[in-house]
Design a protein around this motif. Structure first.
Motif, PDB file in Angstrom:
ATOM      1  N   LEU A  82       6.391   4.129  -3.184  1.00 39.72           N
ATOM      2  CA  LEU A  82       5.080   5.551  -3.290  1.00 39.72           C
ATOM      3  C   LEU A  82       4.539   5.448  -2.068  1.00 39.72           C
ATOM      4  O   LEU A  82       4.566   6.719  -1.829  1.00 39.72           O
ATOM      5  N   THR A  83       4.976   4.445  -0.845  1.00 40.43           N
ATOM      6  CA  THR A  83       5.181   5.193   0.973  1.00 40.43           C
ATOM      7  C   THR A  83       6.076   6.343   0.995  1.00 40.43           C
ATOM      8  O   THR A  83       5.473   7.525   1.764  1.00 40.43           O
ATOM      9  N   ASP A  84       7.349   6.027   0.978  1.00 48.21           N
ATOM     10  CA  ASP A  84       8.309   6.913   1.232  1.00 48.21           C
ATOM     11  C   ASP A  84       7.614   8.417   0.286  1.00 48.21           C
ATOM     12  O   ASP A  84       7.577   9.638   0.667  1.00 48.21           O
ATOM     13  N   ALA A  85       7.725   7.828  -0.858  1.00 47.75           N
ATOM     14  CA  ALA A  85       7.301   9.563  -2.146  1.00 47.75           C
ATOM     15  C   ALA A  85       6.202   9.757  -1.580  1.00 47.75           C
ATOM     16  O   ALA A  85       5.833  11.521  -1.302  1.00 47.75           O
ATOM     17  N   LEU A  86       4.960   9.045  -0.786  1.00 45.71           N
ATOM     18  CA  LEU A  86       3.573  10.453  -0.532  1.00 45.71           C
ATOM     19  C   LEU A  86       3.529  10.553   0.611  1.00 45.71           C
ATOM     20  O   LEU A  86       3.939  12.291   0.379  1.00 45.71           O
ATOM     21  N   GLN A  87       4.821  10.162   1.554  1.00 47.76           N
ATOM     22  CA  GLN A  87       5.235  10.896   2.341  1.00 47.76           C
ATOM     23  C   GLN A  87       6.196  12.492   2.854  1.00 47.76           C
ATOM     24  O   GLN A  87       5.257  13.425   2.875  1.00 47.76           O
ATOM     25  N   LYS A  88       7.204  11.757   1.723  1.00 45.45           N
ATOM     26  CA  LYS A  88       7.626  13.201   1.512  1.00 45.45           C
ATOM     27  C   LYS A  88       7.326  14.385   0.167  1.00 45.45           C
ATOM     28  O   LYS A  88       7.021  15.802   0.779  1.00 45.45           O
TER      29      LYS A  88
END
Length: 108
Positions: A82-88
């Motif tokens: 979710l960290t990566d998904a939110l950054q993207k």
């Protein structure tokens, strides 16, 4: 707590206290239920609906946390960071909406 840490803590809790994850489709249904509970409280708090006796004692923060919990479960089950998904998602929105809202007459 970071999003990554939240994903790790939910995973640990599920695998120890919760025994195992519910199936993905079951968790999707639970997510919809939790969003419904949040919606019910929001409508009664900020909208025109009146409270019923069964609505008393419900807290907005707790209902939001329930939604987040199940969303984290689904992310863990499906391998989503979710960290990566939110950054993207921020990157996508910054490109797509760089001036869209600034030029929206409805927001002025």
């Amino acid at each position: 707590m970071t999003i990554k840490n939240a994903q790790e803590q939910v995973d640990t809790w599920i695998k120890t206290v919760g025994v195992r994850y519910f199936g993905e489709l079951t968790n999707l249904g639970i997510l919809m239920e939790e969003v419904g509970e949040l919606s019910r409280l929001m409508v009664r708090t900020y909208g025109e609906q009146s409270f019923k006796a069964s609505d008393k004692g419900k807290e907005l923060a707790d209902e939001m946390a329930d939604v987040l919990w199940v969303l984290i479960c689904l992310a863990n089950q499906t391998g989503v960071d979710l960290t990566d998904a939110l950054q993207k998602n921020f990157e996508k929105k910054n490109i797509r909406d760089s001036d869209r809202h600034l030029n929206n007459e409805k927001l002025k």
